[in-house]
Design a protein around this motif. Structure first.
Motif, PDB file in Angstrom:
ATOM      1  N   GLN A  47      53.311   3.453  -7.610  1.00 51.31           N
ATOM      2  CA  GLN A  47      52.159   2.555  -7.660  1.00 51.31           C
ATOM      3  C   GLN A  47      51.536   2.431  -6.272  1.00 51.31           C
ATOM      4  OE1 GLN A  47      51.510   1.218 -10.716  1.00 51.31           O
ATOM      5  NE2 GLN A  47      53.463   1.949 -11.597  1.00 51.31           N
ATOM      6  N   GLN A  48      50.267   1.994  -6.246  1.00 51.80           N
ATOM      7  CA  GLN A  48      49.651   1.577  -4.984  1.00 51.80           C
ATOM      8  C   GLN A  48      48.793   0.355  -5.268  1.00 51.80           C
ATOM      9  OE1 GLN A  48      46.461   1.572  -3.304  1.00 51.80           O
ATOM     10  NE2 GLN A  48      45.355   1.871  -5.251  1.00 51.80           N
ATOM     11  N   ALA A  49      48.721  -0.549  -4.295  1.00 49.83           N
ATOM     12  CA  ALA A  49      47.929  -1.764  -4.478  1.00 49.83           C
ATOM     13  C   ALA A  49      47.510  -2.321  -3.131  1.00 49.83           C
ATOM     14  CB  ALA A  49      48.733  -2.821  -5.238  1.00 49.83           C
ATOM     15  N   SER A  50      46.275  -2.790  -3.048  1.00 48.76           N
ATOM     16  CA  SER A  50      45.801  -3.499  -1.867  1.00 48.76           C
ATOM     17  C   SER A  50      44.928  -4.684  -2.256  1.00 48.76           C
ATOM     18  CB  SER A  50      45.033  -2.560  -0.930  1.00 48.76           C
ATOM     19  OG  SER A  50      43.972  -1.928  -1.608  1.00 48.76           O
ATOM     20  N   SER A  51      44.967  -5.034  -3.544  1.00 45.28           N
ATOM     21  CA  SER A  51      44.230  -6.201  -4.043  1.00 45.28           C
ATOM     22  C   SER A  51      44.729  -6.500  -5.452  1.00 45.28           C
ATOM     23  CB  SER A  51      42.720  -5.927  -4.076  1.00 45.28           C
ATOM     24  OG  SER A  51      42.429  -4.873  -4.983  1.00 45.28           O
ATOM     25  N   GLY A  52      44.225  -7.585  -6.016  1.00 43.56           N
ATOM     26  CA  GLY A  52      44.563  -7.915  -7.387  1.00 43.56           C
ATOM     27  C   GLY A  52      45.887  -8.642  -7.516  1.00 43.56           C
ATOM     28  N   SER A  53      46.511  -8.509  -8.695  1.00 45.68           N
ATOM     29  CA  SER A  53      47.763  -9.209  -8.977  1.00 45.68           C
ATOM     30  C   SER A  53      48.720  -8.283  -9.733  1.00 45.68           C
ATOM     31  CB  SER A  53      47.496 -10.478  -9.776  1.00 45.68           C
ATOM     32  OG  SER A  53      46.705 -10.178 -10.925  1.00 45.68           O
ATOM     33  N   PRO A  54      49.212  -7.230  -9.061  1.00 44.76           N
ATOM     34  CA  PRO A  54      50.075  -6.264  -9.746  1.00 44.76           C
ATOM     35  C   PRO A  54      51.390  -6.885 -10.216  1.00 44.76           C
ATOM     36  CG  PRO A  54      50.082  -5.895  -7.380  1.00 44.76           C
ATOM     37  CD  PRO A  54      49.010  -6.889  -7.644  1.00 44.76           C
ATOM     38  N   THR A  55      51.798  -6.507 -11.428  1.00 42.48           N
ATOM     39  CA  THR A  55      53.066  -6.961 -11.993  1.00 42.48           C
ATOM     40  C   THR A  55      53.960  -5.807 -12.415  1.00 42.48           C
ATOM     41  OG1 THR A  55      52.081  -7.130 -14.199  1.00 42.48           O
ATOM     42  CG2 THR A  55      52.055  -9.118 -12.826  1.00 42.48           C
ATOM     43  N   THR A  56      53.423  -4.592 -12.446  1.00 43.13           N
ATOM     44  CA  THR A  56      54.193  -3.433 -12.896  1.00 43.13           C
ATOM     45  C   THR A  56      55.315  -3.128 -11.917  1.00 43.13           C
ATOM     46  OG1 THR A  56      52.230  -2.478 -13.946  1.00 43.13           O
ATOM     47  CG2 THR A  56      54.071  -0.990 -13.513  1.00 43.13           C
ATOM     48  N   GLY A  57      56.533  -3.032 -12.428  1.00 45.67           N
ATOM     49  CA  GLY A  57      57.653  -2.679 -11.579  1.00 45.67           C
ATOM     50  C   GLY A  57      57.566  -1.231 -11.131  1.00 45.67           C
TER      51      GLY A  57
END
Length: 225
Positions: A47-57
């Motif tokens: 996964q990659q994230a730099s915003s939002g509200s990630p919940t995926t393990g």
């Protein structure tokens, strides 16, 4: 290989990943296990994230707001287990033995939740058998839990760990060593943790610091990504 001046530490900040899931050369992620092996670890995160509200393990390429400053770590869930291990691979490409290593890094938090989180630090000379170096650990108290889930893409909780000294080594020319960050996020209700700004300085027999990081990351005539 990317050449590194002899007096300069080997540094990896993961920023070149951008918003991708491919890890830099000589870095891998061993997912869902407490006894990782370099040879079977993955060269990418899930996964990659730099915003939002990630919940995926999964294993994560975290980014601060705007996505430029990156860190690699994990966010686990009921279906994606902890711990997950970030591994770095280095080689002595000098003509002298490495006798000592000095290491620093940052542990950063991107999601606050109710499960405790911590980091344990290790090194290895073969990528399979690991030696704990407790001076490189981050205790759970450094990542306080909360019953309210929040996200922090400024990584305002950033724990600088420095002065990690590994001495009494005899890493001969063309021999390898490995570093490992065991990221414990305790499954469901996980916090989001990343590792950033890794710096490694080697001391060589008969001289001072003179590094490289290569194919693996090399020391001496070395390379890093």
């Amino acid at each position: 290989q990317t050449g590194v001046p002899s007096t300069t530490p080997v540094v990896q900040n993961f920023d070149a990943m951008g918003a991708t899931t491919t890890l830099p050369s000589n870095w891998r992620m061993a997912a869902n296990g407490a006894t990782p092996n370099w040879s079977t670890a993955s060269g990418s995160v899930t996964q990659q994230a730099s915003s939002g509200s990630p919940t995926t393990g999964g294993t994560y390429n975290w980014g601060t707001t705007g996505g430029v400053d990156r860190a690699v770590g994990a966010l686990t869930s009921g279906g994606y287990a902890s711990p997950n291990n970030l591994l770095g691979y280095y080689r002595n490409t000098s003509a002298a033995n490495i006798t000592d290593l000095s290491i620093s890094y940052k542990g950063e938090r991107y999601k606050v939740n109710s499960a405790v989180a911590s980091v344990q630090f290790y090194y290895s000379l073969n990528g399979t058998s690991w030696t704990a170096v407790t001076a490189g650990d981050i205790a759970a108290a450094s990542f306080p839990t909360s019953g309210t889930v929040t996200y922090d893409f400024t990584a305002s909780t950033s724990i600088a760990v420095s002065g990690i000294a590994i001495s009494g080594l005899t890493i001969t020319p063309s021999s390898d060593f490995y570093l490992r960050w065991n990221i414990n996020t305790n499954g469901a209700n996980s916090q989001g943790i990343g590792i950033d700004d890794v710096s490694v300085t080697a001391t060589f027999a008969g001289g001072g610091p003179n590094l490289t990081a290569g194919s693996p990351t090399a020391f001496g005539g070395q390379c890093i990504n």
